[in-house]
Write an enzyme that holds these catalytic residues in place. Structure first.
Site, PDB file in Angstrom:
ATOM      1  N   ASN A   1       0.835  -1.335  -0.089  1.00 17.63           N
ATOM      2  CA  ASN A   1      -0.195  -0.093   0.119  1.00 17.63           C
ATOM      3  C   ASN A   1       1.037   1.184   0.027  1.00 17.63           C
ATOM      4  OD1 ASN A   1      -1.990   2.072   0.604  1.00 17.63           O
ATOM      5  ND2 ASN A   1      -2.942   1.009   2.294  1.00 17.63           N
TER       6      ASN A   1
ATOM      7  N   LYS B   1       3.546   0.883   2.796  1.00 20.30           N
ATOM      8  CA  LYS B   1       3.270  -0.240   3.704  1.00 20.30           C
ATOM      9  C   LYS B   1       3.384  -1.533   2.961  1.00 20.30           C
ATOM     10  CE  LYS B   1      -0.372  -0.033   6.715  1.00 20.30           C
ATOM     11  NZ  LYS B   1      -1.924   0.491   7.069  1.00 20.30           N
TER      12      LYS B   1
ATOM     13  N   ARG C   1      -2.620  -2.163  -3.460  1.00 24.53           N
ATOM     14  CA  ARG C   1      -3.855  -1.390  -3.585  1.00 24.53           C
ATOM     15  C   ARG C   1      -3.705  -0.171  -4.366  1.00 24.53           C
ATOM     16  NH1 ARG C   1      -5.368   3.038   0.784  1.00 24.53           N
ATOM     17  NH2 ARG C   1      -7.658   3.325   0.201  1.00 24.53           N
TER      18      ARG C   1
ATOM     19  N   HIS D   1     -13.173   3.113  -0.584  1.00 24.72           N
ATOM     20  CA  HIS D   1     -13.193   1.870   0.347  1.00 24.72           C
ATOM     21  C   HIS D   1     -13.709   0.661  -0.020  1.00 24.72           C
ATOM     22  CE1 HIS D   1     -13.055   5.676   3.534  1.00 24.72           C
ATOM     23  NE2 HIS D   1     -11.753   4.976   3.149  1.00 24.72           N
TER      24      HIS D   1
ATOM     25  N   LEU E   1     -15.641   3.990   8.937  1.00 24.08           N
ATOM     26  CA  LEU E   1     -15.321   5.441   9.711  1.00 24.08           C
ATOM     27  C   LEU E   1     -13.945   5.558  10.382  1.00 24.08           C
ATOM     28  CD1 LEU E   1     -18.779   5.318  11.935  1.00 24.08           C
ATOM     29  CD2 LEU E   1     -18.305   6.172   9.596  1.00 24.08           C
ATOM     30  N   GLY E   2     -13.201   5.903   9.402  1.00 19.28           N
ATOM     31  CA  GLY E   2     -11.814   6.096   9.788  1.00 19.28           C
ATOM     32  C   GLY E   2     -11.385   7.397   9.674  1.00 19.28           C
TER      33      GLY E   2
ATOM     34  N   ARG F   1     -12.021  15.999   5.698  1.00 21.54           N
ATOM     35  CA  ARG F   1     -12.639  16.164   4.602  1.00 21.54           C
ATOM     36  C   ARG F   1     -14.034  16.719   4.872  1.00 21.54           C
ATOM     37  NH1 ARG F   1     -11.151  10.616   1.796  1.00 21.54           N
ATOM     38  NH2 ARG F   1      -9.410  10.616   2.923  1.00 21.54           N
TER      39      ARG F   1
ATOM     40  N   ASP G   1      -8.517  13.790  15.095  1.00 17.89           N
ATOM     41  CA  ASP G   1      -8.541  12.623  15.984  1.00 17.89           C
ATOM     42  C   ASP G   1      -9.788  12.370  16.751  1.00 17.89           C
ATOM     43  OD1 ASP G   1      -7.930  10.557  17.915  1.00 17.89           O
ATOM     44  OD2 ASP G   1      -6.258  10.503  16.542  1.00 17.89           O
TER      45      ASP G   1
ATOM     46  N   GLY H   1     -15.347   3.361  13.772  1.00 17.56           N
ATOM     47  CA  GLY H   1     -16.509   2.444  13.966  1.00 17.56           C
ATOM     48  C   GLY H   1     -16.197   1.111  14.804  1.00 17.56           C
ATOM     49  N   GLU H   2     -14.710   0.844  15.001  1.00 18.24           N
ATOM     50  CA  GLU H   2     -14.693  -0.325  15.825  1.00 18.24           C
ATOM     51  C   GLU H   2     -14.192   0.278  17.132  1.00 18.24           C
ATOM     52  OE1 GLU H   2     -11.045  -2.291  13.846  1.00 18.24           O
ATOM     53  OE2 GLU H   2     -12.046  -1.885  11.860  1.00 18.24           O
TER      54      GLU H   2
ATOM     55  N   GLU I   1      -7.991  -4.609   5.320  1.00 21.05           N
ATOM     56  CA  GLU I   1      -7.741  -4.433   3.985  1.00 21.05           C
ATOM     57  C   GLU I   1      -6.827  -5.354   3.231  1.00 21.05           C
ATOM     58  OE1 GLU I   1      -8.721  -0.249   4.713  1.00 21.05           O
ATOM     59  OE2 GLU I   1      -9.285  -0.105   2.803  1.00 21.05           O
TER      60      GLU I   1
END
Ligand code: ADP
Length: 391
Positions: free
Chosen positions: A8, A15, A86, A175, A204-205, A236, A276, A326-327, A378
């Site tokens: 990525n 990454k 990716r 996504h 939701l990141g 954003r 954040d 989200g997590e 991912e």
């Protein structure tokens, strides 16, 4: 199962992970950051081993990849023969995982106007990986691909067709690898045939998007021609009256300044100065009005999309939360689902606040719509897609 290398590449980062495509288990993973600067950092860990950290001058992705290859060669038994990349934007034509050849590289180049930051980075990663792993099969997996099934009614903007076609302006969505992965995991988790399940997935990141999934296919998603449309994100704005950029241009702003306002200084950061959610949550809890407004605008937008997608689908079996917020953020989950029992959505407070890293149900027992937290992965989805293609 043979291991797959997943890459990525960002504009100044790389990454990489070597993993088992069937289980997602990592044999090794690492990240090179600040590529192009004299003090680039490398973090790397093999299996459950300690994280190795180093600093080096890394001029470009080629040098970064050479360092990554060396670390892998020193720590994994066999270097992978399949590499999954990716790639953010596949445009109209690249709508499934594809073995990379010169023509595919050309097509990714053609999509640069649609993803001017992301696709050049992916191309640098691909070029570097081809050089370091010349005998491997390289597969591109596109963030847009899962949304290729969105019907024309949801895909097209209501603007002049000639202009839209000339500039490839339509909704693509992003996504996709994550929405596809968590939708499949959610169906598995609920013991339902994916072909029969209607799901709303909320990724939701830092970037955030919603997706309506019917029978395993994306039928609507919140991001558009670029990853700016839709939900309120870290930096954003998401949806905004399209006249705003016009107003600002008429007031003397140039394109870059408008781009910064909406893409880099908007969203939660625009509303309260922080992007954040951990910081925003603690500021809001201590009464900071700007932080409260930021999280309320974000949650309100999410609820609007949830309602809209319930109508798009006609019936909802599950709402799925994933990615960093989200997590891990029970406050966001509780407030997105607040007072929706009339629509079958009800959260169990203790299940929602219980910590955990596993897929889990957080809806009240017997509630008609399941609410799930499914950690996304991912990399493992890219590895599985690349391995499936190569066979
Ligand atoms: P990216 O889109 O960059 O991959 P993430 O999926 O990590 O981002 O999401 C980043 C957001 O998730 C941040 O707002 C952060 O506050 C939140 N987040 C990430 N990890 C945690 C955690 N362990 N606990 C609470 N919030 C988290």
């Amino acid at each position: 199962m043979p291991q797959v290398l997943v890459v990525n590449a960002g504009s100044s980062s790389l990454k990489f992970a070597v993993l088992d495509p069937a289980t997602g288990q990592r044999a090794a993973e690492g990240i090179v950051e600040r590529i192009g600067e004299p003090d680039a950092t490398i973090r790397f860990a093999a299996g459950d081993g300690p994280v190795q950290r180093s600093t080096a001058e890394i001029s470009d992705h080629i040098v970064a990849f050479a360092a990554a290859r060396q670390l892998l060669a020193d720590s994994v038994a066999e270097l992978p023969e399949v590499v999954g990349h990716r790639v953010v934007h596949g445009g109209d034509r690249l709508t499934r995982p594809t073995v990379i050849d010169d023509q595919v590289v050309e097509q990714i180049v053609d999509c640069i106007p649609l993803a001017p930051l992301h696709n050049p980075a992916a191309l640098s990663g691909i070029a570097a990986a081809l050089q370091q792993f010349p005998d491997a099969v390289h597969v591109a997996v596109f963030d847009t691909a899962f949304h290729a099934t969105i019907p024309a009614s949801a895909r097209e903007y209501a603007i002049d067709r000639t202009v839209a076609e000339a500039h490839h302006i339509r909704r693509y969505g992003f996504h996709g690898t994550s929405h596809d992965y968590v939708a499949r995991r959610a169906a598995e988790f609920l013991n339902r045939d994916p072909a029969e399940a209607n799901l709303i997935t909320l990724h939701l990141g830092n970037g955030a998007s919603a997706c309506a999934v019917r029978g395993g296919r994306s039928v609507e998603t919140s991001m558009g021609v670029t990853p700016l449309e839709g939900l309120v994100m870290g930096t954003r704005s998401g949806d905004i009256d399209p006249s705003v950029p016009v107003m600002l241009v008429r007031a003397g702003w140039d394109a870059d300044a408008v781009d910064d306002l909406l893409n880099r200084n908007g969203g939660l950061k625009g509303l309260c100065g922080a992007n954040d959610m951990r910081e925003i949550r603690s500021r809001a809890d201590s009464g900071d009005a700007a932080a409260r407004l930021a999280r309320d605008v974000m949650v309100h937008r999410l609820r609007k999309y949830l309602g809209a997608y319930a109508f798009v689908l006609g019936r909802v079996d599950a709402v799925v939360f994933t990615a960093g917020i989200g997590e891990h953020n029970d406050w966001v989950r509780a407030n997105v689902c607040r007072d929706l029992a009339g629509f079958g959505i009800e959260i169990d407070e203790s299940a929602n606040t219980a910590p955990g890293d596993e897929p889990r149900v957080i809806s009240a027992p017997g509630a008609p719509v399941a609410v799930l937290v499914i950690p996304t992965d991912e990399e493992s989805a890219i590895a599985a897609a690349a391995q499936d293609l190569v066979g």
